[in-house]
Enzyme design. Sequence first.
Site, PDB file in Angstrom:
ATOM      1  N   TYR A 210      59.601  30.760  21.730  1.00  0.00           N
ATOM      2  CA  TYR A 210      60.019  31.327  23.016  1.00  0.00           C
ATOM      3  C   TYR A 210      60.285  32.827  22.912  1.00  0.00           C
ATOM      4  O   TYR A 210      59.757  33.627  23.694  1.00  0.00           O
ATOM      5  CB  TYR A 210      61.281  30.618  23.500  1.00  0.00           C
ATOM      6  CG  TYR A 210      61.826  31.162  24.797  1.00  0.00           C
ATOM      7  CD1 TYR A 210      61.191  30.894  26.007  1.00  0.00           C
ATOM      8  CD2 TYR A 210      62.980  31.947  24.819  1.00  0.00           C
ATOM      9  CE1 TYR A 210      61.687  31.400  27.201  1.00  0.00           C
ATOM     10  CE2 TYR A 210      63.481  32.452  26.009  1.00  0.00           C
ATOM     11  CZ  TYR A 210      62.831  32.172  27.196  1.00  0.00           C
ATOM     12  OH  TYR A 210      63.326  32.683  28.374  1.00  0.00           O
TER      13      TYR A 210
ATOM     14  N   SER B  70      62.713  37.938  29.243  1.00  0.00           N
ATOM     15  CA  SER B  70      64.021  37.397  28.875  1.00  0.00           C
ATOM     16  C   SER B  70      64.725  38.348  27.918  1.00  0.00           C
ATOM     17  O   SER B  70      64.080  39.085  27.160  1.00  0.00           O
ATOM     18  CB  SER B  70      63.850  36.032  28.205  1.00  0.00           C
ATOM     19  OG  SER B  70      65.064  35.585  27.635  1.00  0.00           O
TER      20      SER B  70
END
Length: 247
Positions: free
Chosen positions: A147, A134
Amino acid sequence: MARYCLITGASSGLGRELAIQYAGAGWQVIAVARSVNALNELHQQHKSIHAFPLDLTDTELLPAAIEQLAQQIPALDLVILNAGSCDYVDAANLPLDVFDRTFALNFQAQVAAVKLLMPLLQKSSEGTLAVVSSLAHLFPFTKAQAYGASKAALSYFADSLRVDLTDSGIRVCLIEPGFVDTPLTQKNDFKMPFLLQVEDAAKRIRQGIRSKQQRIRFPKRLVFSLHLLNLLPYSLRCKVAAGMRQP
């Protein structure tokens, strides 16, 4: 000759769309996810998508499951490790269970999958390992400690892995998307800049893999914005990040 592609996290979102697009392009797709019903539905709609229910975090069952797969197919030409989760945390009371759960799926399970799937990739004349990380790890976003840290670890792992697999015949592709409209991001209660539709994101990934890119980052406007933010003096960058905090 049939081409075989394995995609994790294939029951919904980006993984599901990638499975559909690769099946439509003539690939035999091994769709991996925990949701048996969702995978069976995919198979009913696309006969070249084969359901392979599996919990990647189950370290006891994972080796046997991959061994079973190895007995069913000759090789894997492409592996897309897409499975992942995102939970936001309260920095004032860090929930250790969220960190454990997030790293178990977003990082540890990916490393285990690479280890166990490597022999099948090596049997292909041109195996490609694609790891979905990501853009989030490029900037310290609010409440994203678990995350973002897991994705930072995953990106480093993929880049370092590429170095040591240079002469192995296996290509390593690092995929770092921005915001994509999926069930995972639909839970977000904040504005997501440059949000992409899942069909568009999957097409970009397929094109990048097809053109043998080592790293696929998109959308470019978000990539450019994050790079600009990282050019700021560190103290100013911290202030900008703090200004983005959610109440």
